[in-house]
Design a protein around this motif. Structure first.
Motif, PDB file in Angstrom:
ATOM      1  N   ALA A 104       0.834  -1.206   0.000  1.00 22.36           N
ATOM      2  CA  ALA A 104       0.000   0.000   0.000  1.00 22.36           C
ATOM      3  C   ALA A 104       0.868   1.255   0.000  1.00 22.36           C
ATOM      4  N   GLU A 105       1.954   1.227   0.750  1.00 22.49           N
ATOM      5  CA  GLU A 105       2.871   2.371   0.802  1.00 22.49           C
ATOM      6  C   GLU A 105       3.563   2.560  -0.551  1.00 22.49           C
ATOM      7  N   LEU A 107       2.519   1.584  -3.486  1.00 20.38           N
ATOM      8  CA  LEU A 107       1.550   1.958  -4.518  1.00 20.38           C
ATOM      9  C   LEU A 107       1.206   3.445  -4.497  1.00 20.38           C
ATOM     10  N   LYS A 108       1.576   4.148  -3.455  1.00 18.17           N
ATOM     11  CA  LYS A 108       1.369   5.599  -3.396  1.00 18.17           C
ATOM     12  C   LYS A 108       2.397   6.344  -4.243  1.00 18.17           C
ATOM     13  N   GLU A 109       3.489   5.682  -4.583  1.00 20.67           N
ATOM     14  CA  GLU A 109       4.571   6.292  -5.344  1.00 20.67           C
ATOM     15  C   GLU A 109       4.201   6.384  -6.825  1.00 20.67           C
ATOM     16  N   PRO A 110       4.766   7.370  -7.540  1.00 19.86           N
ATOM     17  CA  PRO A 110       4.465   7.515  -8.973  1.00 19.86           C
ATOM     18  C   PRO A 110       4.767   6.253  -9.792  1.00 19.86           C
ATOM     19  N   GLY A 112       4.929   3.235  -8.405  1.00 14.67           N
ATOM     20  CA  GLY A 112       4.579   2.152  -7.497  1.00 14.67           C
ATOM     21  C   GLY A 112       3.953   0.942  -8.156  1.00 14.67           C
ATOM     22  N   GLU A 113       3.008   1.166  -9.074  1.00 15.96           N
ATOM     23  CA  GLU A 113       2.358   0.030  -9.726  1.00 15.96           C
ATOM     24  C   GLU A 113       3.345  -0.737 -10.596  1.00 15.96           C
TER      25      GLU A 113
END
Length: 181
Positions: A104-105, A107-110, A112-113
């Motif tokens: 979850a942390e 996936l907050k990053e640009p 992340g996915e």
């Protein structure tokens, strides 16, 4: 199945990263402790997900349960710019409960996915028995080298991999960490 050059390169770097974390100078197994330490540094490590994904992916080591091996096998044939989205790939896996807050942390990053997809691929390859699909890619590489078709491409990829590793190591030293060398 033939594993893409992108994943072949990252596979060895990921394994090397895990090997570095496994034993201390006395040969004692310290992997669990070191992984826990890395997980506590996640806020710092996410800055490296694009430059050195293998160095960050270890925080999710043993955090995936793969439910659709055929999807993962197909995924590993893709290059960095052709990867399945995290939403599509996550249909074929489950995260361990302890890994969910980490994911979850991230996936907050640009990126992340993209990174989560790459990390899943790395972990899948790490756990894959070598008698399955992976050796075929190695056989293909040997045939290509014998034919001389990909010699220049392989040299360029190795140079790029070394440059990325050196840049990542230099950055880590700048941040106060010991050099990997």
């Amino acid at each position: 199945m033939s594993i893409s050059p992108f994943f072949q390169e990252l596979r060895s770097a990921y394994q090397a990263e895990l090997d570095d974390l496994t034993s201390d100078s006395e040969g004692k197994d310290v992997l669990r402790r070191r992984l826990n330490e890395k997980r506590k540094e996640l806020g710092f490590l996410v800055k490296m997900i694009e430059l050195s994904p293998e160095m960050v992916a270890v925080v999710l080591h043993q955090g995936f349960h793969f439910t659709q091996p055929k999807l993962m096998d197909h995924f590993l044939t893709q290059d960095a710019d052709e990867l399945l989205s995290w939403d599509a790939l996550s249909e074929g896996l489950k995260l361990e409960p302890w890994a969910e807050p980490i994911a979850a942390e991230i996936l907050k990053e640009p990126m992340g996915e993209w990174f989560m997809s790459v990390a899943a691929g790395l972990e899948y390859m790490h756990n894959r028995p070598l008698g399955k699909a992976i050796p075929q890619a190695e056989e293909d590489d040997e045939e290509d080298r014998e034919d001389g078709e990909n010699a220049d491409l392989d040299d360029d990829e190795e140079k790029e991999a070394r440059a990325r590793e050196e840049a990542g190591n230099a950055w880590m030293v700048e941040q106060g960490f010991d050099s990997k060398e």
